[in-house]
Scaffold this motif. Structure first.
Motif, short mmCIF file in Angstrom:
data_model
loop_
_atom_site.label_atom_id
_atom_site.label_comp_id
_atom_site.label_asym_id
_atom_site.label_seq_id
_atom_site.Cartn_x
_atom_site.Cartn_y
_atom_site.Cartn_z
N CYS A 65 0.83 -1.21 0.00
CA CYS A 65 0.00 0.00 0.00
C CYS A 65 0.87 1.26 0.00
O CYS A 65 0.54 2.24 -0.67
CB CYS A 65 -0.93 0.01 1.21
SG CYS A 65 -2.31 -1.15 1.09
N SER A 66 1.94 1.21 0.75
CA SER A 66 2.85 2.36 0.81
C SER A 66 3.45 2.65 -0.57
O SER A 66 3.50 3.80 -1.00
CB SER A 66 3.96 2.08 1.82
OG SER A 66 4.89 3.13 1.83
N LYS A 67 3.87 1.61 -1.27
CA LYS A 67 4.44 1.79 -2.61
C LYS A 67 3.37 2.24 -3.60
O LYS A 67 3.63 3.08 -4.46
CB LYS A 67 5.11 0.51 -3.08
CG LYS A 67 6.38 0.21 -2.31
CD LYS A 67 6.97 -1.11 -2.68
CE LYS A 67 8.17 -1.38 -1.78
NZ LYS A 67 8.71 -2.71 -1.98
N ASN A 68 2.17 1.67 -3.48
CA ASN A 68 1.09 2.08 -4.37
C ASN A 68 0.68 3.52 -4.14
O ASN A 68 0.27 4.21 -5.07
CB ASN A 68 -0.12 1.16 -4.22
CG ASN A 68 -0.04 -0.03 -5.15
OD1 ASN A 68 0.28 0.10 -6.32
ND2 ASN A 68 -0.33 -1.20 -4.63
N SER A 69 0.78 4.01 -2.91
CA SER A 69 0.41 5.39 -2.62
C SER A 69 1.35 6.38 -3.30
O SER A 69 0.99 7.53 -3.54
CB SER A 69 0.36 5.65 -1.12
OG SER A 69 1.66 5.65 -0.57
N LYS A 70 2.56 5.92 -3.62
CA LYS A 70 3.55 6.76 -4.33
C LYS A 70 3.64 6.37 -5.81
O LYS A 70 4.45 6.92 -6.54
CB LYS A 70 4.92 6.61 -3.67
CG LYS A 70 4.95 7.03 -2.23
CD LYS A 70 6.28 6.68 -1.61
CE LYS A 70 6.17 6.68 -0.10
NZ LYS A 70 7.16 5.82 0.53
N PHE A 71 2.85 5.37 -6.21
CA PHE A 71 2.81 4.88 -7.59
C PHE A 71 4.16 4.31 -8.03
O PHE A 71 4.56 4.46 -9.18
CB PHE A 71 2.32 5.97 -8.55
CG PHE A 71 1.06 6.62 -8.07
CD1 PHE A 71 -0.13 5.91 -8.05
CD2 PHE A 71 1.05 7.93 -7.59
CE1 PHE A 71 -1.30 6.49 -7.58
CE2 PHE A 71 -0.10 8.51 -7.12
CZ PHE A 71 -1.29 7.80 -7.11
N VAL A 72 4.85 3.64 -7.11
CA VAL A 72 6.15 3.03 -7.41
C VAL A 72 6.18 1.53 -7.18
O VAL A 72 7.25 0.93 -7.15
CB VAL A 72 7.30 3.71 -6.61
CG1 VAL A 72 7.46 5.16 -7.01
CG2 VAL A 72 7.08 3.58 -5.10
N HIS A 73 5.01 0.91 -7.02
CA HIS A 73 4.97 -0.54 -6.81
C HIS A 73 5.54 -1.23 -8.05
O HIS A 73 5.14 -0.91 -9.18
CB HIS A 73 3.54 -1.01 -6.54
CG HIS A 73 3.46 -2.39 -5.98
ND1 HIS A 73 3.69 -3.51 -6.75
CD2 HIS A 73 3.20 -2.82 -4.72
CE1 HIS A 73 3.56 -4.58 -6.00
NE2 HIS A 73 3.27 -4.19 -4.76
N PRO A 74 6.48 -2.17 -7.88
CA PRO A 74 7.12 -2.79 -9.06
C PRO A 74 6.19 -3.64 -9.91
O PRO A 74 6.53 -3.96 -11.05
CB PRO A 74 8.24 -3.64 -8.45
CG PRO A 74 7.83 -3.88 -7.04
CD PRO A 74 7.03 -2.69 -6.62
N ASP A 75 5.02 -3.99 -9.41
CA ASP A 75 4.08 -4.81 -10.19
C ASP A 75 2.92 -4.00 -10.76
O ASP A 75 1.98 -4.56 -11.30
CB ASP A 75 3.55 -5.96 -9.33
CG ASP A 75 4.65 -6.92 -8.92
OD1 ASP A 75 5.53 -7.19 -9.76
OD2 ASP A 75 4.65 -7.36 -7.76
N LEU A 76 2.98 -2.69 -10.63
CA LEU A 76 1.99 -1.80 -11.21
C LEU A 76 2.65 -1.02 -12.34
O LEU A 76 3.55 -0.22 -12.11
CB LEU A 76 1.42 -0.84 -10.16
CG LEU A 76 0.42 0.20 -10.66
CD1 LEU A 76 -0.80 -0.46 -11.28
CD2 LEU A 76 0.00 1.12 -9.52
N HIS A 77 2.23 -1.30 -13.56
CA HIS A 77 2.82 -0.68 -14.75
C HIS A 77 1.80 0.28 -15.37
O HIS A 77 0.60 -0.02 -15.40
CB HIS A 77 3.21 -1.74 -15.77
CG HIS A 77 4.11 -2.79 -15.20
ND1 HIS A 77 5.45 -2.60 -15.03
CD2 HIS A 77 3.84 -4.03 -14.71
CE1 HIS A 77 5.99 -3.68 -14.49
NE2 HIS A 77 5.03 -4.56 -14.28
N PHE A 78 2.30 1.39 -15.88
CA PHE A 78 1.44 2.41 -16.45
C PHE A 78 1.70 2.62 -17.93
O PHE A 78 2.86 2.63 -18.37
CB PHE A 78 1.68 3.77 -15.76
CG PHE A 78 1.26 3.81 -14.33
CD1 PHE A 78 -0.07 3.98 -13.98
CD2 PHE A 78 2.20 3.68 -13.31
CE1 PHE A 78 -0.45 4.02 -12.65
CE2 PHE A 78 1.83 3.73 -11.98
CZ PHE A 78 0.50 3.90 -11.65
N VAL A 79 0.63 2.82 -18.68
CA VAL A 79 0.69 3.25 -20.07
C VAL A 79 -0.33 4.36 -20.21
O VAL A 79 -1.46 4.23 -19.75
CB VAL A 79 0.36 2.08 -21.04
CG1 VAL A 79 0.24 2.58 -22.46
CG2 VAL A 79 1.41 1.00 -20.93
#
Length: 185
Positions: free
Chosen positions: A67-81
């Motif tokens: 959750c902490s990583k997702n709150s900064k949008f840096v989770h390694p398993d969340l990719h953005f396009v």
């Protein structure tokens, strides 16, 4: 981003949480609505919930490592396009999401309910035509060919897929139809 950060939409939040709790998460989800609706924040909150280490009945815990990583949008398993264009500093051949990722993360932290014109102004798009290029489809395949690093799911969040170049759309068709295990679009 968590569900509690989004006002209203209680029934949609409950549906998403129930699907995750029952292990019935579809591999591709489309969050659609008019401008100014919380489509992107809802998708981000769902991504946070899916990889939360201690998900609750109504939301992600907000304190675990994921959750902490997702709150900064840096989770390694969340990719953005997301759609981009050339700028004064970035040539059109290099205009892919990866190039603008630091700006994207800052934009999401500052304006999570922002729209395309706000995003284009933020990164310096100068009213140029935005798109998601065919090179982006290669990057999607590269990112999703790896196993998840920390979370249960690898999540590919494609913001405004209507801006996919037709070659990019064709390029991801196979992986979109038959994604690797625990991959969510």
């Amino acid at each position: 981003m968590r569900f509690s950060d989004i006002a209203g939409y209680t029934s949609i939040k409950k549906q998403l949480i129930q699907a995750a709790r029952n292990g019935q998460v579809a591999h591709a989800q489309l969050f659609f609505g008019p401008d100014a609706s919380p489509n992107l924040p809802m998708a981000l909150a769902f991504a946070t919930y899916l990889n939360c280490e201690n998900p609750g009945e109504e939301d992600a815990c907000g304190v675990c490592s994921s959750c902490s990583k997702n709150s900064k949008f840096v989770h390694p398993d969340l990719h953005f396009v997301f759609p981009v264009s050339a700028t004064k500093k970035v040539k059109s051949k290099d205009a892919i999401s990866q190039t603008f990722l630091p700006d994207w993360r800052t934009f999401l932290l500052e304006q999570p309910f922002g729209d395309l014109s706000m995003w284009s102004s933020y990164y310096g798009g100068e009213d140029k035509q935005v798109n998601i290029s065919k090179e982006e489809s290669r990057q999607i395949i590269r990112n999703l060919s790896l196993k998840s690093f920390e979370g249960k799911y690898k999540i590919m969040l494609i913001w405004l897929p209507e801006y996919l170049h037709r070659f990019a759309a064709n390029g991801i068709l196979k992986i979109l139809e038959e994604p690797p295990d625990n991959t969510i679009f």
